[in-house]
Design an enzyme around this catalytic site. Structure first.
Site, PDB file in Angstrom:
ATOM      1  CG  ASP A   4      -2.115   0.821   1.122  1.00 20.93           C
ATOM      2  OD1 ASP A   4      -2.092   1.788   0.343  1.00 20.93           O
ATOM      3  OD2 ASP A   4      -3.115   0.519   1.789  1.00 20.93           O
ATOM      4  CB  CYS A  44      -5.792   2.604  -2.331  1.00 14.02           C
ATOM      5  SG  CYS A  44      -6.634   4.030  -1.618  1.00 14.02           S
ATOM      6  CG  HIS A 107      -9.655   0.732   0.110  1.00 12.77           C
ATOM      7  ND1 HIS A 107      -8.801   1.690  -0.358  1.00 12.77           N
ATOM      8  CD2 HIS A 107     -10.319   1.306   1.134  1.00 12.77           C
ATOM      9  CE1 HIS A 107      -8.928   2.798   0.348  1.00 12.77           C
ATOM     10  NE2 HIS A 107      -9.844   2.582   1.262  1.00 12.77           N
ATOM     11  CG  ASP A 254      -2.099   0.666  -3.273  1.00  9.39           C
ATOM     12  OD1 ASP A 254      -0.966   1.170  -3.139  1.00  9.39           O
ATOM     13  OD2 ASP A 254      -3.035   0.915  -2.492  1.00  9.39           O
ATOM     14  CG  ASN A 255      -1.394   4.233  -4.698  1.00  8.18           C
ATOM     15  OD1 ASN A 255      -2.498   3.843  -4.329  1.00  8.18           O
ATOM     16  ND2 ASN A 255      -0.528   4.763  -3.847  1.00  8.18           N
TER      17      ASN A 255
END
Length: 490
Positions: A4, A44, A107, A254-255
């Protein structure tokens, strides 16, 4: 393994000077490092939706139309979530008898119909939202932690995160849950899919006591060290159980690193421009390692442009399952690249979106920006900056600037930091524009956007009374429903 907000520059093997990721570096030495690997969105929730559906967020509904080119996600006031019309990877894997577990952050919506066990997962230990808090339960509830389909407590109440010291045992719990799942399925001779989505590197960053204060990089580095240790433990277990040659493992994030969180709470995007929330390289290019002893040749580096949606298609190929043929998939099967080291997918495009606006596209070594902006001047004046210390005039714009007639084009081989756009008068620019334009026209002509899921918010849908709250005496009374259009400033 999906991290994350971990940045491209957070791994020793990718140049992090303190070299505090020995297990990930060893994983890369034994596997293949993909240096041109991208997420599907610089935030996310949409990137996670893309991973599990193999589809761009603009197709799977994980975007907003409330304002132009905005990132949106699933805070606890969001009304929407992953659509029942989307087919998730665990649902597909079930066809060949796989048992699937998610450990960590979901999420993709927190209302009961959106939870993991409603979308193909057999087991879950983790949370539907970010570990923000603590909250005053009369105005906003603390985020629940689930075991399968019922909550077993809440962050800050039953699952402690010390915001002052950064101490929390969550990564340790996620590790134990993952190891236990692998052991049980191996004993049962059962094919399995583990989606290990630890979130310790998302602000507020945390680590267990034995890792706090150990890193050269402060608290964020402590969190990375514990995640690295956990990866090492998982790979060791696969080897000890003798199933490593039958288990494909992929590590990514995720990013990009959340530079707006400041140096104490965020990682490094290496040589790339800006970070999380932006469609510059720092927001979208991710660390990525594939590991499969006996199948993937160790110590390889692949320059193949690839993205998180490819993991959907690749996983199905490895499991011997045909992809769904009733929908457009954005992921390609990477097995020729991973197993044979081929670069036959070289000319595939990578699309960069914010909301339902295509901001940029990468083709080969080139990246063309059709829109630019980092974040607004109003926010910048309040101290929120997505590109701290990295402003590039005319590139990291604070107004949304349109370049659709004459995109800004960068050669990422010569200029990975996106600082020097090609001259529009050059022959190189003309040739690149011709090939990129054809790809973009084809993409836009065939694009059918999904129903946007991230438009509406309502305080009444927050985590007041999640399933299982009665047993724990932790149900809270929701306010009267009063939906509004969510405000997405980025």
């Amino acid at each position: 393994m999906l991290m994350d907000d971990m940045g491209w520059g957070d791994l020793g093997v990718l140049g992090q000077p303190s070299k505090e990721t020995p297990n990930l570096d060893a994983m890369a030495a034994q596997g293949i490092l993909l240096t041109n690997f991208y997420t599907a969105n610089p935030l996310c929730s949409p990137s996670r939706a893309a991973l599990l559906t193999g589809r761009l967020p603009v197709r799977n509904g994980f975007y907003t139309t409330n304002a132009h080119a905005r990132n949106a996600y699933t805070p606890q006031e969001i009304v929407g979530g992953i659509s029942k019309d989307e087919i998730l990877l665990p649902e597909m894997l079930k066809k060949n008898g796989y048992i699937s577990k998610i450990v960590g952050k979901w999420h993709l919506g927190h209302r009961p119909q959106y939870l993991p066990l409603e979308h193909g997962f057999d087991e879950w230990f983790g949370s539907p939202n970010c570990h923000f808090g603590p909250y005053n339960s009369s105005v906003r509830p603390n985020i629940p932690v689930y075991n399968n389909s019922e909550m077993i407590g809440r962050y800050f109440e039953d699952f402690k995160i010390d915001l002052r010291t950064g101490e929390s045992n969550l990564t340790r719990m996620y590790l134990m849950e993952g190891l236990d799942f692998i052991r049980r399925q191996t004993e049962a001779k059962q094919p399995f899919f583990l989606y290990w989505a630890a979130d310790a590197t998302h602000s507020p960053v945390y680590a267990s006591k034995s890792f706090l204060g150990k890193s050269q990089r402060g608290r964020y580095g402590d969190a990375v060290m514990e995640l690295d240790y956990s990866v090492g433990q998982i790979l060791s277990l696969l080897q000890n159980l003798g199933i490593e040659k039958n288990t494909f493992v992929f590590f990514t994030s995720d990013n990009g690193a959340a530079l707006m969180s400041g140096p104490q709470e965020s990682g490094s995007n290496g040589p790339f421009l800006c970070g999380k929330e932006t469609t510059f390289e720092g927001g979208m290019r991710e660390p990525a390692i594939a590991w499969w002893p006996g199948h993937i040749k160790g110590g390889a580096v692949s320059l193949q442009p690839a993205n998180v949606m490819d993991l959907f298609t690749t996983s199905l190929a490895l499991a011997g399952i045909s992809p769904p043929d009733d929908r457009t998939l954005d992921g390609l099967d990477l097995t020729p690249v991973l197993l044979n080291g081929s670069h036959q997918l070289d000319n595939r495009p990578i699309f960069f979106y914010r909301g339902n606006e295509m901001m940029a596209v990468r083709l080969g070594q080139y990246k063309a920006h059709y829109w630019t902006w980092s974040n607004s001047l109003e926010e910048l004046k309040e101290g929120i900056n997505f590109c701290p210390g990295q402003e590039v005039p005319g590139v990291t714009t604070h107004d949304q600037e349109e370049h659709t007639l004459q995109p800004l084009i960068f050669h990422l081989g010569r200029d990975p930091g996106e600082k020097y756009p090609l001259s529009v008068l050059s022959k190189e620019y003309e040739e690149v524009l011709r090939s990129v334009s054809a790809v973009v026209q084809q993409h836009q002509k065939t694009l059918v956007p999904g129903m946007p899921q991230l438009n509406m918010c309502d305080l009444a849908v927050m985590n007041w009374s999640p399933p299982g709250c009665e047993k724990l005496g932790k149900c809270l009374k929701p306010p009267t429903s009063a939906p509004w259009k969510c405000n997405w400033p980025h």
